[in-house]
Design a protein around this motif. Structure first.
Motif, PDB file in Angstrom:
ATOM      1  N   GLY A  10       2.759   6.202  -6.870  1.00  0.00           N
ATOM      2  CA  GLY A  10       1.664   6.526  -7.788  1.00  0.00           C
ATOM      3  C   GLY A  10       1.110   7.923  -7.586  1.00  0.00           C
ATOM      4  N   TYR A  11       1.753   8.722  -6.731  1.00  0.00           N
ATOM      5  CA  TYR A  11       1.290  10.093  -6.445  1.00  0.00           C
ATOM      6  C   TYR A  11      -0.172  10.092  -5.995  1.00  0.00           C
ATOM      7  CZ  TYR A  11       5.616  11.142  -8.786  1.00  0.00           C
ATOM      8  OH  TYR A  11       6.939  11.172  -9.139  1.00  0.00           O
ATOM      9  N   LEU A  12      -0.488   9.214  -5.095  1.00  0.00           N
ATOM     10  CA  LEU A  12      -1.850   9.102  -4.555  1.00  0.00           C
ATOM     11  C   LEU A  12      -1.871   9.742  -3.164  1.00  0.00           C
ATOM     12  CD1 LEU A  12      -2.405   5.362  -5.591  1.00  0.00           C
ATOM     13  CD2 LEU A  12      -3.128   7.416  -6.832  1.00  0.00           C
ATOM     14  N   VAL A  22       0.849  -1.203   0.000  1.00  0.00           N
ATOM     15  CA  VAL A  22       0.000   0.000   0.000  1.00  0.00           C
ATOM     16  C   VAL A  22       0.881   1.248   0.000  1.00  0.00           C
ATOM     17  CG1 VAL A  22      -1.678   1.337   1.351  1.00  0.00           C
ATOM     18  CG2 VAL A  22      -1.937  -1.153   1.150  1.00  0.00           C
ATOM     19  N   LYS A  23       1.871   1.251   0.880  1.00  0.00           N
ATOM     20  CA  LYS A  23       2.763   2.410   1.024  1.00  0.00           C
ATOM     21  C   LYS A  23       3.457   2.727  -0.312  1.00  0.00           C
ATOM     22  CE  LYS A  23       6.928   3.531   3.654  1.00  0.00           C
ATOM     23  NZ  LYS A  23       7.853   3.063   4.686  1.00  0.00           N
ATOM     24  N   GLU A  24       3.991   1.698  -0.967  1.00  0.00           N
ATOM     25  CA  GLU A  24       4.710   1.931  -2.229  1.00  0.00           C
ATOM     26  C   GLU A  24       3.759   2.413  -3.321  1.00  0.00           C
ATOM     27  OE1 GLU A  24       7.282  -1.331  -3.333  1.00  0.00           O
ATOM     28  OE2 GLU A  24       8.203  -1.372  -1.341  1.00  0.00           O
ATOM     29  N   ALA A  25       2.546   1.850  -3.364  1.00  0.00           N
ATOM     30  CA  ALA A  25       1.573   2.286  -4.381  1.00  0.00           C
ATOM     31  C   ALA A  25       1.250   3.758  -4.196  1.00  0.00           C
ATOM     32  CB  ALA A  25       0.299   1.455  -4.283  1.00  0.00           C
ATOM     33  N   TYR A  26       0.998   4.164  -2.960  1.00  0.00           N
ATOM     34  CA  TYR A  26       0.575   5.547  -2.715  1.00  0.00           C
ATOM     35  C   TYR A  26       1.733   6.528  -2.893  1.00  0.00           C
ATOM     36  CZ  TYR A  26      -4.221   4.396  -1.721  1.00  0.00           C
ATOM     37  OH  TYR A  26      -5.527   3.981  -1.884  1.00  0.00           O
TER      38      TYR A  26
END
Ligand code: SF4
Length: 281
Positions: free
Chosen positions: A104-106, A97-101
């Motif tokens: 991914g500029y989320l 989750v941490k890497e995606a956000y």
């Protein structure tokens, strides 16, 4: 036993949260196109056109569908013949989750203490994780970035058994009426009936991820879904709450056995940005 290592889990979770935040499912896009034809209010039509256009741009440019990229919710079906190796299952999920956000500029939307401080964890973790054990040697992930404009409009009713189907439909319609424009309509409603107060809300949330157009296999529950949807779309709230026919795109009811003395009903409200993605390891 089949071995699955925590790096595979982390990578899969990351991939799915990026996908869910950028790409709306085809079934929802199709339902939005149908809704555009059904809507009679001109402002309602223009809102639906903007939503469709926004989703297309987000998908083609791989940018977030909405600025509220949600609290990370996962439903995991863990095969009982899987052995997780090389680390901690929960940590791997949170790292994904941490890497995606981050990458991914989320937007990171999680605060550590809900009352005092409310300090942003800056990682969008911890995620909300529900794990069920199933036969088999695979892990199935359903991820759901859940926006809170709509989550805040969710409701739990501990109805009496005598309230019956009519009481359930009325509770669902009343929840939407009270929510008005707040959950960014047109919404998708997950409804959980039975179980306990807490379990009803969990199955309600999971029901949001059901493909649009698929009704409950039990025809009596399917009839309740259709009745609730028709009544809601007569409220006149409309897209973005600016008036119109299309307030809700789908009502998905799931149910569980419950206690003789009760009938919990949970309504989990999801906005038009109903984002979810599935994957299997
Ligand atoms: S409720 Fe949904 S559409 Fe509205 S701001 Fe939150 S995530 Fe975005």
């Amino acid at each position: 036993m089949r071995e699955i290592n925590t790096t595979q889990i982390k990578d899969k979770v990351k991939e799915l949260f990026l996908k869910a935040n950028y790409h709306i499912d085809q079934d929802l896009m199709q339902r939005l196109e149908e809704a555009l034809k059904e809507e009679t209010s001109s402002i309602g039509k223009s809102v639906l056109q903007m939503i469709i256009e926004n989703n297309k741009i987000a998908s083609s440019e791989e940018i977030a569908i909405c600025q509220d990229t949600g609290l990370a919710v996962l439903f995991i079906e863990l095969g009982q013949e899987v052995q997780i190796i090389d680390g901690d299952f929960t940590e791997a999920i949170n790292q994904g989750v941490k890497e995606a956000y981050q990458e991914g500029y989320l937007r990171k939307s999680v605060v550590d203490d809900p009352v005092f401080g409310r300090k942003n964890t800056k990682t969008n973790t911890p995620a909300i994780i529900y794990t069920d054990i199933f036969p088999g040697d695979k892990i199935k992930f359903t991820v759901m970035p859940k926006g809170f404009g709509s989550e805040n409009m969710s409701a739990l009713g501990m109805l009496k058994p005598a309230d019956g189907a009519e009481g359930i439909v009325n509770f669902v319609v009343e929840t939407v009426r009270k929510a008005g424009p707040n959950p960014c309509p047109p919404t998708i409603l997950g409804v959980g009936v039975g179980g306990t107060a807490d379990k009803a809300m969990v199955i309600a949330k999971k029901a949001i991820a059901r493909k649009i157009g698929i009704h409950n296999q039990n025809e009596k529950y399917a009839a309740m879904e259709k009745e609730a949807l028709a009544k809601i779309n007569n409220l006149g709230i409309g897209p973005a709450g600016l008036g119109g026919k299309i307030t809700t795109l789908a009502v998905n009811i799931d149910y569980l056995p419950t206690h003789i003395a009760g009938m919990p009903v949970a309504v989990n409200v999801c906005c038009h940005a109903a984002r979810h993605a599935e994957g299997i390891l």
